[in-house]
Design a protein around this motif. Structure first.
Motif, PDB file in Angstrom:
ATOM      1  N   LYS A  72      51.790  38.362 -22.754  1.00  0.00           N
ATOM      2  CA  LYS A  72      51.477  39.307 -23.681  1.00  0.00           C
ATOM      3  C   LYS A  72      52.910  39.623 -24.528  1.00  0.00           C
ATOM      4  O   LYS A  72      52.718  39.756 -25.735  1.00  0.00           O
ATOM      5  CB  LYS A  72      51.127  40.570 -23.162  1.00  0.00           C
ATOM      6  N   TYR A  73      54.053  39.537 -23.868  1.00  0.00           N
ATOM      7  CA  TYR A  73      55.435  39.869 -24.433  1.00  0.00           C
ATOM      8  C   TYR A  73      55.793  38.772 -25.253  1.00  0.00           C
ATOM      9  O   TYR A  73      56.545  38.959 -26.190  1.00  0.00           O
ATOM     10  CB  TYR A  73      56.297  40.326 -23.503  1.00  0.00           C
ATOM     11  N   VAL A  74      55.488  37.543 -25.119  1.00  0.00           N
ATOM     12  CA  VAL A  74      55.778  36.431 -25.805  1.00  0.00           C
ATOM     13  C   VAL A  74      54.849  36.615 -27.390  1.00  0.00           C
ATOM     14  O   VAL A  74      55.435  36.372 -28.132  1.00  0.00           O
ATOM     15  CB  VAL A  74      55.246  35.009 -25.261  1.00  0.00           C
ATOM     16  N   SER A  75      53.507  36.918 -26.957  1.00  0.00           N
ATOM     17  CA  SER A  75      52.931  37.130 -28.034  1.00  0.00           C
ATOM     18  C   SER A  75      53.405  38.222 -29.353  1.00  0.00           C
ATOM     19  O   SER A  75      53.508  38.241 -30.253  1.00  0.00           O
ATOM     20  CB  SER A  75      51.255  37.584 -27.722  1.00  0.00           C
ATOM     21  N   LEU A  76      53.775  39.388 -28.384  1.00  0.00           N
ATOM     22  CA  LEU A  76      54.615  40.446 -29.371  1.00  0.00           C
ATOM     23  C   LEU A  76      55.870  39.812 -30.170  1.00  0.00           C
ATOM     24  O   LEU A  76      56.193  40.180 -31.069  1.00  0.00           O
ATOM     25  CB  LEU A  76      54.871  41.703 -28.388  1.00  0.00           C
ATOM     26  N   ALA A  77      56.293  38.920 -29.367  1.00  0.00           N
ATOM     27  CA  ALA A  77      57.892  38.598 -29.896  1.00  0.00           C
ATOM     28  C   ALA A  77      57.381  37.556 -31.168  1.00  0.00           C
ATOM     29  O   ALA A  77      58.192  37.604 -32.229  1.00  0.00           O
ATOM     30  CB  ALA A  77      58.649  37.957 -29.017  1.00  0.00           C
ATOM     31  N   TYR A  78      56.537  36.822 -30.753  1.00  0.00           N
ATOM     32  CA  TYR A  78      56.079  35.945 -31.576  1.00  0.00           C
ATOM     33  C   TYR A  78      55.768  36.447 -33.149  1.00  0.00           C
ATOM     34  O   TYR A  78      55.965  36.207 -34.225  1.00  0.00           O
ATOM     35  CB  TYR A  78      54.926  35.143 -31.404  1.00  0.00           C
TER      36      TYR A  78
END
Length: 332
Positions: A318-324
């Motif tokens: 999830k937090y990779v997605s938010l960073a992306y």
């Protein structure tokens, strides 16, 4: 009121359960129920004035009854100042018991670092014990956020996550706004307010205890828990860290989750950079989010934490997605 009494009240309204008056009665009956007490956690002394009631858990469960965030308190010559009051009435009551083992002085002020419920729902215990006029400080943006549906939403979420262990907790909002740069003198201790934009949320208040060189940082950094970034910003966090360190110098940083460390902003900042920088590069190289995630998981700054960090497995995607997504905005 105990659970059996609630059942009696529910039965009493019987077929009238659809009436507005009946629904109100049921809600009022539930408000009188209190969940079980939270086990005592003795306070740790961090500096001459600052103590912390440490939570070993980073997420709420029925077993920990919502005890997932540290409660910090500062003993001054004028009374006790609490920084983040916990996730429930019961946690706040436990904190009061622990404070009384350290000092017989009353609590004279409470600070709430931001609007996530594990940092302010314990306000109820302090207002109940020390009166509704007790100053509860927060940023104006936190107060405004909690005036809406957010306050009751957090109360309901905590009840659900803990199998209703936090029942009886009432929403007690911060009542006194503070702003960046404001200095409060309480007895022999000086408190300085810091806010440098969006990090964990748009409303992160850090409270510096000036004489002790200790700063409570809320959730902008965590020792060994992956932080919620739904309302936050990766580059905003790095900017916040730089500004805070420039303003305060060397400090003992006390997080909302995890043990206090003088290198906390450095170590947690490196972890976040291990997520942010591969995502930004992936966007710049026109790579997919899946490719960005693979690069993040290989980054040594992230890989070193994968097996030990609380909440890593369930949240890293999830937090990779938010960073992306944020990297796409920055890059374009």
């Amino acid at each position: 009121m105990k659970r059996r009494q609630l059942l009696w009240a529910s039965a009493a309204i019987g077929g009238a359960a659809l009436w507005p008056e009946a629904r109100l009665l049921a809600q009022q009956a539930q408000d009188f129920i209190e969940g079980p007490a939270v086990a005592d956690i003795p306070a740790q002394q961090l500096s001459p004035h600052v103590w912390m009631i440490y939570s070993p858990d980073g997420f709420p469960t029925p077993e920990n009854r919502g005890m997932m965030a540290n409660v910090i308190f500062v003993v001054t010559s004028a009374g006790v100042v609490v920084i983040d009051s916990g996730a429930s009435l019961q946690i706040g009551q436990m904190a009061i018991r622990m404070i009384r083992k350290v000092t017989d002085q009353p609590v004279v002020a409470v600070f709430n670092s931001h609007y996530h419920g594990d940092h302010w729902l314990g306000n109820h215990a302090f207002a109940k014990t020390y009166g509704n006029k007790l100053p509860i400080y927060a940023l104006h943006s936190t107060i405004e956020k909690l005036k809406g549906a957010e306050g009751n939403l957090w109360r309901s979420l905590m009840e659900r996550w803990t199998n209703q262990s936090t029942l009886g907790t009432q929403v007690v909002l911060p009542n006194t706004p503070v702003q960046h740069g404001q200095v409060l003198q309480i007895g022999d201790v000086t408190f300085r307010m810091h806010h440098y934009g969006t990090a964990h949320t748009p409303s992160d208040l850090c409270v510096e205890v000036v004489q002790d060189k200790v700063t409570a940082v809320g959730d902008i950094a965590m020792t060994n828990r992956i932080a919620n970034m739904d309302d936050g910003s990766y580059p905003g966090t790095f900017k916040y860290y730089k500004a805070l360190q420039t303003a305060t110098g060397d400090q003992l940083w006390v997080p909302g989750h995890g043990q206090a460390r003088p290198d906390l902003l450095k170590t947690y900042g490196e972890f976040l950079a291990g997520i942010w920088e591969p995502c930004l590069k992936a966007v710049e190289d026109n790579q997919s989010e899946a490719e960005a995630k693979a690069a993040v998981l290989k980054d040594p700054r992230v890989a070193a934490r994968a097996k030990t960090m609380q909440g890593f497995g369930g949240n890293i995607g999830k937090y990779v997605s938010l960073a992306y997504l944020e990297a796409e905005k920055v890059a374009f």
